[in-house]
Design a protein around this motif. Structure first.
Motif, PDB file in Angstrom:
ATOM      1  N   LEU A   1       0.800  -1.234   0.000  1.00 29.17           N
ATOM      2  CA  LEU A   1       0.000   0.000   0.000  1.00 29.17           C
ATOM      3  C   LEU A   1       0.833   1.285   0.000  1.00 29.17           C
ATOM      4  O   LEU A   1       0.403   2.304  -0.529  1.00 29.17           O
ATOM      5  CB  LEU A   1      -0.932   0.010   1.219  1.00 29.17           C
ATOM      6  CG  LEU A   1      -2.226  -0.787   1.066  1.00 29.17           C
ATOM      7  CD1 LEU A   1      -2.951  -0.901   2.396  1.00 29.17           C
ATOM      8  CD2 LEU A   1      -3.129  -0.145   0.018  1.00 29.17           C
ATOM      9  N   THR A   2       2.002   1.243   0.636  1.00 28.80           N
ATOM     10  CA  THR A   2       2.809   2.477   0.695  1.00 28.80           C
ATOM     11  C   THR A   2       4.114   2.369  -0.102  1.00 28.80           C
ATOM     12  O   THR A   2       4.909   3.302  -0.110  1.00 28.80           O
ATOM     13  CB  THR A   2       3.147   2.860   2.156  1.00 28.80           C
ATOM     14  OG1 THR A   2       3.905   1.809   2.742  1.00 28.80           O
ATOM     15  CG2 THR A   2       1.889   3.108   2.965  1.00 28.80           C
ATOM     16  N   LEU A   3       4.329   1.244  -0.752  1.00 31.38           N
ATOM     17  CA  LEU A   3       5.595   1.033  -1.483  1.00 31.38           C
ATOM     18  C   LEU A   3       5.775   2.073  -2.593  1.00 31.38           C
ATOM     19  O   LEU A   3       6.855   2.661  -2.737  1.00 31.38           O
ATOM     20  CB  LEU A   3       5.619  -0.396  -2.058  1.00 31.38           C
ATOM     21  CG  LEU A   3       6.898  -0.843  -2.749  1.00 31.38           C
ATOM     22  CD1 LEU A   3       8.093  -0.793  -1.796  1.00 31.38           C
ATOM     23  CD2 LEU A   3       6.744  -2.261  -3.310  1.00 31.38           C
ATOM     24  N   GLY A   4       4.727   2.323  -3.372  1.00 28.26           N
ATOM     25  CA  GLY A   4       4.805   3.312  -4.451  1.00 28.26           C
ATOM     26  C   GLY A   4       5.113   4.694  -3.909  1.00 28.26           C
ATOM     27  O   GLY A   4       5.928   5.439  -4.451  1.00 28.26           O
ATOM     28  N   LYS A   5       4.466   5.024  -2.803  1.00 29.83           N
ATOM     29  CA  LYS A   5       4.668   6.329  -2.166  1.00 29.83           C
ATOM     30  C   LYS A   5       6.128   6.495  -1.706  1.00 29.83           C
ATOM     31  O   LYS A   5       6.711   7.583  -1.814  1.00 29.83           O
ATOM     32  CB  LYS A   5       3.711   6.433  -0.974  1.00 29.83           C
ATOM     33  CG  LYS A   5       3.645   7.784  -0.343  1.00 29.83           C
ATOM     34  CD  LYS A   5       2.686   8.684  -1.068  1.00 29.83           C
ATOM     35  CE  LYS A   5       2.655  10.055  -0.445  1.00 29.83           C
ATOM     36  NZ  LYS A   5       1.733  10.943  -1.125  1.00 29.83           N
ATOM     37  N   PHE A   6       6.711   5.408  -1.167  1.00 24.79           N
ATOM     38  CA  PHE A   6       8.092   5.493  -0.678  1.00 24.79           C
ATOM     39  C   PHE A   6       9.113   5.685  -1.804  1.00 24.79           C
ATOM     40  O   PHE A   6      10.196   6.224  -1.570  1.00 24.79           O
ATOM     41  CB  PHE A   6       8.433   4.291   0.206  1.00 24.79           C
ATOM     42  CG  PHE A   6       8.128   4.548   1.656  1.00 24.79           C
ATOM     43  CD1 PHE A   6       9.052   5.194   2.473  1.00 24.79           C
ATOM     44  CD2 PHE A   6       6.908   4.204   2.193  1.00 24.79           C
ATOM     45  CE1 PHE A   6       8.763   5.471   3.803  1.00 24.79           C
ATOM     46  CE2 PHE A   6       6.604   4.471   3.518  1.00 24.79           C
ATOM     47  CZ  PHE A   6       7.540   5.106   4.329  1.00 24.79           C
ATOM     48  N   PHE A   7       8.780   5.242  -3.012  1.00 30.66           N
ATOM     49  CA  PHE A   7       9.671   5.548  -4.139  1.00 30.66           C
ATOM     50  C   PHE A   7       9.791   7.060  -4.285  1.00 30.66           C
ATOM     51  O   PHE A   7      10.877   7.597  -4.481  1.00 30.66           O
ATOM     52  CB  PHE A   7       9.123   4.945  -5.441  1.00 30.66           C
ATOM     53  CG  PHE A   7       9.731   3.610  -5.766  1.00 30.66           C
ATOM     54  CD1 PHE A   7      11.044   3.535  -6.227  1.00 30.66           C
ATOM     55  CD2 PHE A   7       9.016   2.443  -5.602  1.00 30.66           C
ATOM     56  CE1 PHE A   7      11.623   2.318  -6.521  1.00 30.66           C
ATOM     57  CE2 PHE A   7       9.585   1.217  -5.900  1.00 30.66           C
ATOM     58  CZ  PHE A   7      10.892   1.155  -6.359  1.00 30.66           C
ATOM     59  N   LEU A   8       8.647   7.758  -4.173  1.00 27.31           N
ATOM     60  CA  LEU A   8       8.651   9.225  -4.332  1.00 27.31           C
ATOM     61  C   LEU A   8       9.357   9.889  -3.153  1.00 27.31           C
ATOM     62  O   LEU A   8      10.183  10.781  -3.335  1.00 27.31           O
ATOM     63  CB  LEU A   8       7.211   9.735  -4.452  1.00 27.31           C
ATOM     64  CG  LEU A   8       6.389   9.133  -5.603  1.00 27.31           C
ATOM     65  CD1 LEU A   8       4.952   9.651  -5.569  1.00 27.31           C
ATOM     66  CD2 LEU A   8       7.042   9.462  -6.951  1.00 27.31           C
ATOM     67  N   LEU A   9       9.045   9.439  -1.926  1.00 29.89           N
ATOM     68  CA  LEU A   9       9.646  10.059  -0.733  1.00 29.89           C
ATOM     69  C   LEU A   9      11.157   9.880  -0.701  1.00 29.89           C
ATOM     70  O   LEU A   9      11.905  10.815  -0.420  1.00 29.89           O
ATOM     71  CB  LEU A   9       9.048   9.418   0.531  1.00 29.89           C
ATOM     72  CG  LEU A   9       7.594   9.739   0.833  1.00 29.89           C
ATOM     73  CD1 LEU A   9       7.071   8.827   1.927  1.00 29.89           C
ATOM     74  CD2 LEU A   9       7.474  11.197   1.258  1.00 29.89           C
ATOM     75  N   ASN A  10      11.608   8.662  -0.996  1.00 31.64           N
ATOM     76  CA  ASN A  10      13.042   8.370  -0.881  1.00 31.64           C
ATOM     77  C   ASN A  10      13.871   9.013  -1.982  1.00 31.64           C
ATOM     78  O   ASN A  10      15.095   9.101  -1.864  1.00 31.64           O
ATOM     79  CB  ASN A  10      13.271   6.853  -0.872  1.00 31.64           C
ATOM     80  CG  ASN A  10      12.818   6.223   0.440  1.00 31.64           C
ATOM     81  OD1 ASN A  10      12.639   6.913   1.434  1.00 31.64           O
ATOM     82  ND2 ASN A  10      12.627   4.913   0.451  1.00 31.64           N
ATOM     83  N   SER A  11      13.209   9.472  -3.038  1.00 32.54           N
ATOM     84  CA  SER A  11      13.973  10.071  -4.135  1.00 32.54           C
ATOM     85  C   SER A  11      13.939  11.606  -4.092  1.00 32.54           C
ATOM     86  O   SER A  11      14.619  12.276  -4.856  1.00 32.54           O
ATOM     87  CB  SER A  11      13.409   9.596  -5.475  1.00 32.54           C
ATOM     88  OG  SER A  11      12.087  10.066  -5.605  1.00 32.54           O
ATOM     89  N   ASP A  12      13.159  12.152  -3.149  1.00 32.32           N
ATOM     90  CA  ASP A  12      13.030  13.609  -3.049  1.00 32.32           C
ATOM     91  C   ASP A  12      14.192  14.152  -2.220  1.00 32.32           C
ATOM     92  O   ASP A  12      14.025  14.638  -1.111  1.00 32.32           O
ATOM     93  CB  ASP A  12      11.676  13.923  -2.374  1.00 32.32           C
ATOM     94  CG  ASP A  12      11.422  15.414  -2.299  1.00 32.32           C
ATOM     95  OD1 ASP A  12      12.084  16.165  -3.036  1.00 32.32           O
ATOM     96  OD2 ASP A  12      10.575  15.819  -1.485  1.00 32.32           O
ATOM     97  N   LEU A  13      15.419  14.046  -2.771  1.00 38.88           N
ATOM     98  CA  LEU A  13      16.610  14.229  -1.940  1.00 38.88           C
ATOM     99  C   LEU A  13      16.945  15.674  -1.599  1.00 38.88           C
ATOM    100  O   LEU A  13      17.768  15.945  -0.736  1.00 38.88           O
ATOM    101  CB  LEU A  13      17.814  13.566  -2.612  1.00 38.88           C
ATOM    102  CG  LEU A  13      17.648  12.049  -2.830  1.00 38.88           C
ATOM    103  CD1 LEU A  13      18.899  11.454  -3.447  1.00 38.88           C
ATOM    104  CD2 LEU A  13      17.340  11.341  -1.504  1.00 38.88           C
ATOM    105  N   GLU A  14      16.303  16.608  -2.247  1.00 36.34           N
ATOM    106  CA  GLU A  14      16.620  18.013  -1.967  1.00 36.34           C
ATOM    107  C   GLU A  14      15.973  18.488  -0.662  1.00 36.34           C
ATOM    108  O   GLU A  14      16.505  19.324   0.048  1.00 36.34           O
ATOM    109  CB  GLU A  14      16.124  18.925  -3.102  1.00 36.34           C
ATOM    110  CG  GLU A  14      16.595  18.522  -4.495  1.00 36.34           C
ATOM    111  CD  GLU A  14      18.093  18.300  -4.561  1.00 36.34           C
ATOM    112  OE1 GLU A  14      18.838  19.124  -3.999  1.00 36.34           O
ATOM    113  OE2 GLU A  14      18.527  17.290  -5.158  1.00 36.34           O
ATOM    114  N   ASN A  15      14.813  17.933  -0.352  1.00 37.49           N
ATOM    115  CA  ASN A  15      14.002  18.511   0.724  1.00 37.49           C
ATOM    116  C   ASN A  15      13.935  17.677   2.003  1.00 37.49           C
ATOM    117  O   ASN A  15      13.091  17.911   2.847  1.00 37.49           O
ATOM    118  CB  ASN A  15      12.563  18.713   0.216  1.00 37.49           C
ATOM    119  CG  ASN A  15      12.557  19.528  -1.043  1.00 37.49           C
ATOM    120  OD1 ASN A  15      13.183  20.576  -1.078  1.00 37.49           O
ATOM    121  ND2 ASN A  15      11.895  19.046  -2.075  1.00 37.49           N
ATOM    122  N   VAL A  16      14.783  16.681   2.119  1.00 34.77           N
ATOM    123  CA  VAL A  16      14.660  15.804   3.300  1.00 34.77           C
ATOM    124  C   VAL A  16      15.994  15.603   3.999  1.00 34.77           C
ATOM    125  O   VAL A  16      17.050  15.817   3.418  1.00 34.77           O
ATOM    126  CB  VAL A  16      14.121  14.413   2.888  1.00 34.77           C
ATOM    127  CG1 VAL A  16      12.650  14.445   2.590  1.00 34.77           C
ATOM    128  CG2 VAL A  16      14.927  13.834   1.758  1.00 34.77           C
TER     129      VAL A  16
END
Ligand SMILES: [Zn+2]
Length: 380
Positions: free
Chosen positions: A276-291
């Motif tokens: 359920l959250t795997l797709g979402k984590f692709f986006l979160l983990n690749s947003d390297l500028e803001n985290v």
């Protein structure tokens, strides 16, 4: 401590090795752990029973899904009364975890709850354990972990003594799985391989297992679900075992950390909850500028790792990977929309967030704040 490794057998017909293993161990009293219904209905039942001839067998199968401590304790009492000299677990991840917990905790003199809550340690090894998966998913036959729930709260026990002594991965045993079970267990294996690849604890060895697992799952998954042909099931079985070997080193990350709340609060099956959250984590983990990162190897390392992962999924970037996961879920008939699963109110989300497993969340390459968690559960 003596070095422990698994004696691993795999391939069609490898179930036969059970005879040799019982003989090598001079096993006379077999404690068998299986699922409640599936085992008695299966043809494997007869085959296994023929292997156990002239040996005393105690069969433990009365426990609910997702191991609960009170069921583990009943199993421990039985095991001790029976005085088993070997444990055989035949089933999905919950069954194998249950057998690992019973066998290992039965050998301890400290209180079980203290050990599970990490107030005291596992000191002794149980009797030899043979783990035989009947699903292609959890990879529990390859790991030193076992999940157990106490009053709805999930604990993950970790110790080298939880590693099975033997594993037999015979894809023939997965042929009785329904399309839905094939889908949700396959999603678990895929998530484990992906999470292992981006985990902050990954090594070259774990990444090699994870990469092999992903490469085997993607071309076989939909065929295994929709057609159930043995060649596809075979690939899924070996891939699930490889993903198990990968997380045994790297552990899991964000999607697993969040999944336990979805399972305990909403009764969503493990593989489904993870996806359920795997797709979402692709986006979160690749947003390297803001985290902020948990990954100590740095942003450049993480960028390279994620690029390798995109390639493994035959995608160009995180957005494509994310879409691929949701498309895959839809194709194999697994609901991906939180609203449709009944997560509609703020208190649902608050309840889920308060049950997130922080231990596994800290293995995630980027830091996940409460605000991000709210965002994850609010929309997919
Ligand atoms: Zn899992």
């Amino acid at each position: 401590m003596k070095e422990i490794h698994i004696n691993h057998y795999q391939g069609l017909g490898s179930l036969n090795f059970i005879k040799d293993i019982l003989n090598i161990n001079n096993a006379k009293r077999v404690f068998m752990v299986t699922g409640m219904n599936s085992f008695n209905l299966s043809t494997v039942h007869q085959t296994i029973n023929s292997y156990f001839q002239e040996r005393a067998v105690c069969h433990f199968n009365e426990f609910s899904h997702n191991p609960k401590l009170y069921d583990v304790c009943r199993g421990i009492d039985l095991l001790k009364q029976f005085n088993a000299d070997i444990v055989v677990a035949i089933g999905g991840g919950s069954v194998i975890d249950m057998a690992k917990l019973i066998n290992t905790l039965a050998a301890q003199s400290n209180r079980y709850t203290d050990i599970i809550k990490k107030k005291s340690q596992i000191m002794s090894k149980g009797v030899p354990l043979i783990a035989i998966p009947t699903t292609a998913g959890s990879g529990s036959e390859a790991t030193k972990f076992a999940v157990v729930y106490i009053d709805g709260v999930k604990f993950s026990l970790e110790h080298i003594y939880l590693l099975p002594d033997y594993s037999i991965v015979d894809p023939m045993l997965t042929t009785t799985m329904s399309a839905h079970l094939t889908a949700i267990t396959g999603l678990d294996a895929l998530a484990q391989a992906i999470e292992s690849y981006w985990s902050i604890r990954s090594t070259d060895e774990s990444k090699s297992y994870a990469a092999q697992a992903i490469s085997m799952i993607l071309p076989s998954f939909q065929t295994a679900v929709h057609e159930g042909i043995i060649q596809a099931r075979e690939k899924m079985s070996y891939a699930a075992n490889l993903a198990g070997k990968a997380i045994n080193i790297s552990k899991t990350t964000g999607p697993h950390a969040l999944s336990y709340a979805l399972t305990s609060q909403l009764n969503i099956a493990h593989g489904h909850a993870v996806a359920l959250t795997l797709g979402k984590f692709f986006l979160l983990n690749s947003d390297l500028e803001n985290v902020e990162l948990n990954e100590m190897r740095g942003r450049e390392y993480l960028k390279v790792t994620l690029n390798e992962l995109y390639k493994l999924l035959s995608c160009k970037d995180a957005a494509e990977c994310s879409k691929k996961i949701y498309d895959l879920m839809e194709n194999v008939g697994v609901e991906s929309n939180f609203n449709n699963l009944g997560i509609t109110k703020k208190w649902h989300i608050d309840c889920l967030i308060s049950n997130v497993n922080l231990d596994r969340l800290n293995n995630n390459p980027v830091k996940i704040t409460k605000g991000i968690l709210e965002d994850i559960f609010r929309c997919h």
